[in-house]
Design an enzyme around this catalytic site. Structure first.
Site, PDB file in Angstrom:
ATOM      1  CE  LYS A  34      27.268  35.712  34.105  1.00 21.81           C
ATOM      2  NZ  LYS A  34      27.840  34.796  35.100  1.00 21.81           N
TER       3      LYS A  34
HETATM    4  P1  NAD Z   1      29.738  41.618  43.493  1.00 22.09           P
HETATM    5  O1  NAD Z   1      29.064  42.657  42.715  1.00 22.09           O
HETATM    6  O2  NAD Z   1      29.109  41.123  44.749  1.00 22.09           O
HETATM    7  O3  NAD Z   1      31.224  42.091  43.873  1.00 22.09           O
HETATM    8  C1  NAD Z   1      32.146  42.553  42.931  1.00 22.09           C
HETATM    9  C2  NAD Z   1      33.298  43.193  43.696  1.00 22.09           C
HETATM   10  O4  NAD Z   1      34.302  43.586  42.766  1.00 22.09           O
HETATM   11  C3  NAD Z   1      32.897  44.462  44.452  1.00 22.09           C
HETATM   12  O5  NAD Z   1      33.575  44.497  45.696  1.00 22.09           O
HETATM   13  C4  NAD Z   1      33.419  45.579  43.540  1.00 22.09           C
HETATM   14  O6  NAD Z   1      33.682  46.781  44.235  1.00 22.09           O
HETATM   15  C5  NAD Z   1      34.678  44.926  43.045  1.00 22.09           C
HETATM   16  N1  NAD Z   1      35.219  45.555  41.850  1.00 22.09           N
HETATM   17  C6  NAD Z   1      34.577  46.019  40.752  1.00 22.09           C
HETATM   18  N2  NAD Z   1      35.444  46.562  39.887  1.00 22.09           N
HETATM   19  C7  NAD Z   1      36.662  46.422  40.455  1.00 22.09           C
HETATM   20  C8  NAD Z   1      37.968  46.780  40.065  1.00 22.09           C
HETATM   21  N3  NAD Z   1      38.204  47.382  38.905  1.00 22.09           N
HETATM   22  N4  NAD Z   1      38.973  46.472  40.900  1.00 22.09           N
HETATM   23  C9  NAD Z   1      38.751  45.863  42.079  1.00 22.09           C
HETATM   24  N5  NAD Z   1      37.554  45.507  42.512  1.00 22.09           N
HETATM   25  C10 NAD Z   1      36.521  45.787  41.702  1.00 22.09           C
HETATM   26  O7  NAD Z   1      30.007  40.405  42.469  1.00 22.09           O
HETATM   27  P2  NAD Z   1      30.298  38.882  42.805  1.00 22.09           P
HETATM   28  O8  NAD Z   1      29.015  38.143  42.728  1.00 22.09           O
HETATM   29  O9  NAD Z   1      31.146  38.791  44.034  1.00 22.09           O
HETATM   30  O10 NAD Z   1      31.141  38.443  41.521  1.00 22.09           O
HETATM   31  C11 NAD Z   1      32.555  38.667  41.425  1.00 22.09           C
HETATM   32  C12 NAD Z   1      33.129  37.812  40.305  1.00 22.09           C
HETATM   33  O11 NAD Z   1      32.827  36.444  40.565  1.00 22.09           O
HETATM   34  C13 NAD Z   1      32.549  38.090  38.906  1.00 22.09           C
HETATM   35  O12 NAD Z   1      33.556  37.877  37.946  1.00 22.09           O
HETATM   36  C14 NAD Z   1      31.478  37.030  38.763  1.00 22.09           C
HETATM   37  O13 NAD Z   1      31.181  36.740  37.405  1.00 22.09           O
HETATM   38  C15 NAD Z   1      32.158  35.868  39.458  1.00 22.09           C
HETATM   39  N6  NAD Z   1      31.237  34.841  39.938  1.00 22.09           N
HETATM   40  C16 NAD Z   1      30.241  35.132  40.802  1.00 22.09           C
HETATM   41  C17 NAD Z   1      29.395  34.125  41.239  1.00 22.09           C
HETATM   42  C18 NAD Z   1      28.316  34.377  42.254  1.00 22.09           C
HETATM   43  O14 NAD Z   1      27.685  33.411  42.678  1.00 22.09           O
HETATM   44  N7  NAD Z   1      28.094  35.574  42.718  1.00 22.09           N
HETATM   45  C19 NAD Z   1      29.560  32.819  40.752  1.00 22.09           C
HETATM   46  C20 NAD Z   1      30.611  32.547  39.876  1.00 22.09           C
HETATM   47  C21 NAD Z   1      31.446  33.577  39.471  1.00 22.09           C
END
Ligand code: NAD
Length: 424
Positions: A114
């Site tokens: 990561k």
């Molecule tokens: P992103 O940046 O596209 O979206 C994150 C979202 O969370 C945004 O809408 C943001 O406003 C919201 N957010 C941030 N702080 C917040 C809070 N305190 N309360 C409520 N909402 C809040 O990120 P993403 O890629 O969608 O990733 C989201 C989660 O999924 C993370 O934990 C990431 O590690 C995990 N994840 C992502 C992927 C991927 O392919 N993008 C894969 C596996 C896991």
């Protein structure tokens, strides 16, 4: 002091402790060789870099960045890149460890890593973000490579970030290397279906859980925390399946409508205004209230440790599909299990992202690209088969879902370590 430092290395933050506690529970159930366990409790490598960039106003700012590799015993390391004000060595190390278990659980020939930069991308211009990404890529250059460690997107980064990263790496070596990063746009070697893969995978696993609980998804309700890549796609697909998505939120708060939200209108609105409740598509709801709403499926898709010992008893979902990494603390796990909540642990529920990232990497190495239908079918096969294997282990070992998923991932890695032997 020296003893204390040895007992509590630099990466031991609360999130890392959480990852360790999960590991220790699974390791105990596996009767893991203590020498192997000792190695897996720490990252293989961790790099801290200073990233100086010129801001738009002419000043220079130095950001702190990280790249952590947890294991590479099964293959090159794979892991996302996070841009967020809370990024630190402990969080990145925990996320790298979870990536190891996830890749092994679903059978990918990859290790876990990561990266991230402590910054607030929302307050930075496109030019600043581009300079930040290019300098960060140059600083972590000694660790990454298509055969070593392949970054992808995560919170606060996207296809554009991965394009700059790929371009910077290619400029350093003198030729184009699409396989250095995943989550790229399709015209420069990205894979069809990658943007939707994580959210789609969350839904595929939720479908399997719903079947086991006799829940008809087309007449069910869902609540989603986070309306970014993962949360939005999961909301969109569930909405298309007829499920009522009654509440979603982002860092600006949430919006609630008991009759179901119009997800495409909400998404269009969110591009202009991050305050979702101002969309008039529903009433305002806080992130805290949202997690406690009665629903069939709750999808945390934002940050870690959102469901903890103080709110777990108020969670009223039937299925908890963990889109985010580490959204539930071990204390909350216990409470939810006692309440009978069907947990789909993060390393299974959100593994669709790394699965299609793996497909992207394979396609880039072969310069041969697949159709989206083929990708989604392969993704579904992998996730459904991993889901079934976890459920079989739950039954056989009489453990909770998370422990079973971790046991599967950890066992594949430790078996590989033992057969490879200790170098030198
Ligand atoms: P992103 O940046 O596209 O979206 C994150 C979202 O969370 C945004 O809408 C943001 O406003 C919201 N957010 C941030 N702080 C917040 C809070 N305190 N309360 C409520 N909402 C809040 O990120 P993403 O890629 O969608 O990733 C989201 C989660 O999924 C993370 O934990 C990431 O590690 C995990 N994840 C992502 C992927 C991927 O392919 N993008 C894969 C596996 C896991």
């Amino acid at each position: 002091m020296e003893k204390e430092r040895r007992e509590k290395p630099e990466f031991h933050t609360p999130v890392y402790e959480m990852a360790l506690r999960q590991f220790d529970i699974a390791a105990a159930r596996l009767n893991l060789d203590p020498n192997v366990a000792q190695r897996l409790r720490s990252p293989k490598r961790a790099l801290i870099v200073s990233v100086p960039i010129r801001m738009d106003d002419g000043s220079i700012r130095v950001f702190e960045g990280y790249r952590v590799q947890h294991t590479m015993v099964l293959g090159p390391a794979k892991g996302g890149t996070r841009y967020h004000p809370d990024v630190n060595l402990g969080e990145v190390s925990a996320l790298a460890m979870w990536m190891s278990w996830k890749c092994a659980l679903i059978g990918l020939p990859l290790g876990g890593s990561k990266g991230g930069i402590r910054c607030n991308p929302k307050e930075m211009s496109r030019g600043e973000l581009q300079r930040l990404t290019r300098r960060y890529t140059t600083e972590i250059f000694p660790l990454i490579g298509p055969e070593r460690d392949i970054p992808g997107p995560d919170v606060g980064t996207d296809g554009q970030t991965m394009s700059w990263l790929m371009d910077t790496y290619s400029m350093q070596v003198g030729y184009t290397v699409p396989g250095i990063a995943t989550g790229k746009p399709v015209n420069i070697g990205g894979s069809l279906g990658r943007i939707e893969a994580t959210g789609r995978g969350v839904v595929y696993t939720a479908i399997e859980a719903a079947k086991r609980l006799n829940i008809d998804l087309s007449s069910s309700t869902a609540v989603i925390q986070g309306f970014g890549n993962v949360g939005y796609v999961a909301a969109k697909i569930l909405h298309e399946m007829g499920c009522k998505v009654i509440a979603v939120s982002n860092s600006g708060g949430g919006v609630y409508n008991e009759n179901g939200l119009d997800i495409s209108r909400l998404y269009e609105f969110s591009k202009e205004n991050p305050i979702l409740s101002e969309s008039k598509l529903g009433g305002e709801i806080t992130n805290k209230e949202l997690l406690e709403l009665k629903c069939d499926i709750l999808i945390p898709a934002a940050l870690s440790a959102q469901i903890h010992e103080n709110n777990a008893k108020n969670v009223k979902c039937k299925i908890l599909a963990e889109g985010a990494n580490g959204p539930t603390t071990p204390e909350a796990d216990k409470i939810l299990s006692e309440k009978g909540v069907f947990i789909i642990p993060d390393i299974l529920a959100n593994s669709g992202g790394v699965t299609v990232s793996y497909f992207e990497w394979v396609q880039d190495l072969q310069n041969f690209f697949w159709k989206e239908k083929e990708i989604n079918e392969k993704l579904r096969d992998i996730l459904v088969s991993a889901f079934e294997s976890v459920m079989t282990l739950v039954k056989r070992e009489k453990v909770d879902h998370r422990t079973a998923a971790l046991m599967m991932g950890i066992k594949k890695i430790t078996d590989a370590m033992l057969v490879r032997g200790l170098y030198p």
